[in-house]
Design a protein around this motif. Structure first.
Motif, PDB file in Angstrom:
ATOM      1  N   MET A 139       1.276  -0.842   0.407  1.00 18.77           N
ATOM      2  CA  MET A 139       0.382  -0.306   0.219  1.00 18.77           C
ATOM      3  C   MET A 139       0.671   1.028  -0.306  1.00 18.77           C
ATOM      4  O   MET A 139       0.624   2.057  -1.065  1.00 18.77           O
ATOM      5  N   VAL A 140       1.944   1.423   0.562  1.00 17.98           N
ATOM      6  CA  VAL A 140       2.673   2.203   1.255  1.00 17.98           C
ATOM      7  C   VAL A 140       4.022   2.650   0.140  1.00 17.98           C
ATOM      8  O   VAL A 140       4.025   3.894   0.216  1.00 17.98           O
ATOM      9  N   VAL A 141       4.098   1.516  -0.277  1.00 12.03           N
ATOM     10  CA  VAL A 141       4.904   1.674  -2.266  1.00 12.03           C
ATOM     11  C   VAL A 141       4.161   1.670  -3.007  1.00 12.03           C
ATOM     12  O   VAL A 141       4.986   2.886  -4.241  1.00 12.03           O
ATOM     13  N   PHE A 142       3.904   0.725  -2.983  1.00 17.17           N
ATOM     14  CA  PHE A 142       3.653   0.167  -4.228  1.00 17.17           C
ATOM     15  C   PHE A 142       1.838   0.990  -4.999  1.00 17.17           C
ATOM     16  O   PHE A 142       1.633   0.338  -5.913  1.00 17.17           O
TER      17      PHE A 142
ATOM     18  N   VAL B 214       3.823  -0.847  17.419  1.00 15.89           N
ATOM     19  CA  VAL B 214       4.192  -1.126  15.467  1.00 15.89           C
ATOM     20  C   VAL B 214       4.177  -0.243  15.283  1.00 15.89           C
ATOM     21  O   VAL B 214       2.459   0.180  15.055  1.00 15.89           O
ATOM     22  N   LEU B 215       4.233   0.545  14.180  1.00 15.81           N
ATOM     23  CA  LEU B 215       3.661   1.841  13.108  1.00 15.81           C
ATOM     24  C   LEU B 215       4.526   1.544  11.818  1.00 15.81           C
ATOM     25  O   LEU B 215       4.904   1.457  11.629  1.00 15.81           O
ATOM     26  N   VAL B 216       3.318   1.934  11.078  1.00 16.39           N
ATOM     27  CA  VAL B 216       4.038   1.771  10.012  1.00 16.39           C
ATOM     28  C   VAL B 216       4.706   3.041   9.637  1.00 16.39           C
ATOM     29  O   VAL B 216       4.336   3.908   9.822  1.00 16.39           O
ATOM     30  N   VAL B 217       5.934   2.878   8.822  1.00 18.00           N
ATOM     31  CA  VAL B 217       7.157   4.290   9.022  1.00 18.00           C
ATOM     32  C   VAL B 217       6.589   6.075   8.316  1.00 18.00           C
ATOM     33  O   VAL B 217       6.457   6.962   8.387  1.00 18.00           O
ATOM     34  N   HIS B 218       5.146   5.265   7.105  1.00 17.82           N
ATOM     35  CA  HIS B 218       5.069   6.614   6.213  1.00 17.82           C
ATOM     36  C   HIS B 218       3.760   6.700   6.696  1.00 17.82           C
ATOM     37  O   HIS B 218       3.680   8.183   7.133  1.00 17.82           O
ATOM     38  N   ASP B 219       3.567   6.017   8.213  1.00 17.20           N
ATOM     39  CA  ASP B 219       2.236   6.899   8.621  1.00 17.20           C
ATOM     40  C   ASP B 219       2.731   8.000   9.703  1.00 17.20           C
ATOM     41  O   ASP B 219       2.076   9.256  10.420  1.00 17.20           O
ATOM     42  N   LEU B 220       3.860   7.423  10.752  1.00 15.25           N
ATOM     43  CA  LEU B 220       4.402   8.548  11.537  1.00 15.25           C
ATOM     44  C   LEU B 220       4.850   9.677  10.997  1.00 15.25           C
ATOM     45  O   LEU B 220       4.763  10.254  11.532  1.00 15.25           O
ATOM     46  N   LEU B 221       5.540   8.997   9.671  1.00 16.45           N
ATOM     47  CA  LEU B 221       6.241  11.125   8.985  1.00 16.45           C
ATOM     48  C   LEU B 221       5.128  11.733   8.536  1.00 16.45           C
ATOM     49  O   LEU B 221       5.776  12.459   7.707  1.00 16.45           O
TER      50      LEU B 221
ATOM     51  N   TRP C   2       3.410  10.414   5.624  1.00 18.88           N
ATOM     52  CA  TRP C   2       4.384  10.110   4.714  1.00 18.88           C
ATOM     53  C   TRP C   2       3.437   9.340   3.784  1.00 18.88           C
ATOM     54  O   TRP C   2       3.665   7.844   3.250  1.00 18.88           O
ATOM     55  N   ALA C   3       1.659   9.487   3.676  1.00 22.21           N
ATOM     56  CA  ALA C   3       0.818   8.769   3.348  1.00 22.21           C
ATOM     57  C   ALA C   3      -0.344   9.631   2.700  1.00 22.21           C
ATOM     58  O   ALA C   3      -0.496  10.671   3.273  1.00 22.21           O
ATOM     59  N   VAL C   4      -1.320   8.899   2.291  1.00 20.35           N
ATOM     60  CA  VAL C   4      -2.611   9.475   1.799  1.00 20.35           C
ATOM     61  C   VAL C   4      -3.322   9.961   2.524  1.00 20.35           C
ATOM     62  O   VAL C   4      -3.625  10.970   2.431  1.00 20.35           O
ATOM     63  N   ARG C   5      -3.502   8.458   3.395  1.00 21.42           N
ATOM     64  CA  ARG C   5      -4.280   8.540   4.744  1.00 21.42           C
ATOM     65  C   ARG C   5      -3.846   7.862   5.957  1.00 21.42           C
ATOM     66  O   ARG C   5      -3.367   7.143   5.539  1.00 21.42           O
TER      67      ARG C   5
END
Ligand code: KIV
Length: 262
Positions: free
Chosen positions: A53-56, A211-218, A220-223
């Protein structure tokens, strides 16, 4: 490059539970992010199939392949972090114990220190552990099989099942277990019921770790999901930088004398 002379072990993570020391886990999918996680002393780094989801940009994790995972595990492993690298086993890559062992070995050969399997797949976990590969379990919301993403353990039957699943995963030999999207009081019961660390995501504050998805913490995500805390707003910073670059190129101010060889 960091040198992992003192790699974190699964026993050390388990000792953290005994000492009541919380375990901060993050995902990573690339070399440089892993270097930064290592600098921050993150003890476990999950190369999650969330990369779908976060990369592809997929809708869910199902299209992620073994080759995708191997590629990203290699990038993460190249940073040689002290933290334990856990490679996620993608959808349909551990349907039998034999298949689980073959694919877990491929992830280890790519640089993972451990693998993660979703669900109380006891024969598969036993087989992978017997092959000498540490397993991180995963119960609660299982994105590879859930028809709908919803919080787990709301009703008594669901709560009982969750405790049973976590116990089964621990008895099968997993060194720790992810609890995804679980009602907080059930996550607390599970944490008390199993001897291994519970690592929560959307499972309240009483797990042994988070645990968090690093994109969410940053940011750096759509949502960014409701359970995540955003510690930075990288998307805003990237938008600003991209717009400034375009402006400078169009204005002819980039490259300037500092960026030019005369
Ligand atoms: O794939 C992933 O990143 C995960 C975490 C959300 C636990 O499984």
């Amino acid at each position: 490059m960091a040198v992992n002379q003192t790699k974190i072990t699964t026993s050390e993570l388990q000792a953290m539970k005994q000492r009541g020391e919380k375990i901060a886990v993050l995902t990573s999918y690339d070399f440089f992010t892993t270097q930064l996680l290592d600098e921050a002393g993150i003890p476990m780094i999950l190369v999650g199939d969330s990369l779908g989801m976060v990369v592809f940009g997929y809708e869910n994790t199902l299209p992620v392949t073994m080759d995708d995972m191997l590629h990203h595990v290699r990038a993460v492993a190249r940073a040689q972090p002290r933290g334990l690298i856990v490679g996620d086993m993608p959808y349909r890559t551990y349907e039998t114990p034999e298949q689980a062992v073959v694919n877990a070995r491929r992830l280890v050969d790519a640089g993972a220190d451990a693998v993660k399997l979703e669900g109380a797949v006891v024969p598969q976990i036993r087989a992978v552990v017997a092959a000498g590969i540490p397993v991180l379990g995963h119960v609660g919301l299982l994105p590879q099989s859930a028809a709908k993403y919803r919080v787990q353990g709301r009703d008594p039957a669901g709560a009982t099942q969750l405790v049973a699943d976590a116990r089964a995963v621990a008895d099968a030999g997993a060194f720790a277990v992810v609890l995804e999207c679980v009602v907080a009081n059930v996550a607390r019961q599970v944490t008390a019921a199993v001897p291994i660390p519970t690592i929560g995501i959307g499972a309240g504050p009483d797990c042994d770790g988070q645990v968090l998805v690093v994109h969410d913490l940053l940011g750096w995500a759509v949502r960014v999901p409701k359970h995540a805390r955003q510690y930075a707003n990288l998307a805003a910073e990237m938008r600003r930088a991209f717009a400034a670059y375009k402006r400078d190129v169009q204005a002819g101010t980039f490259p300037g004398s500092a960026e030019t060889v005369f």
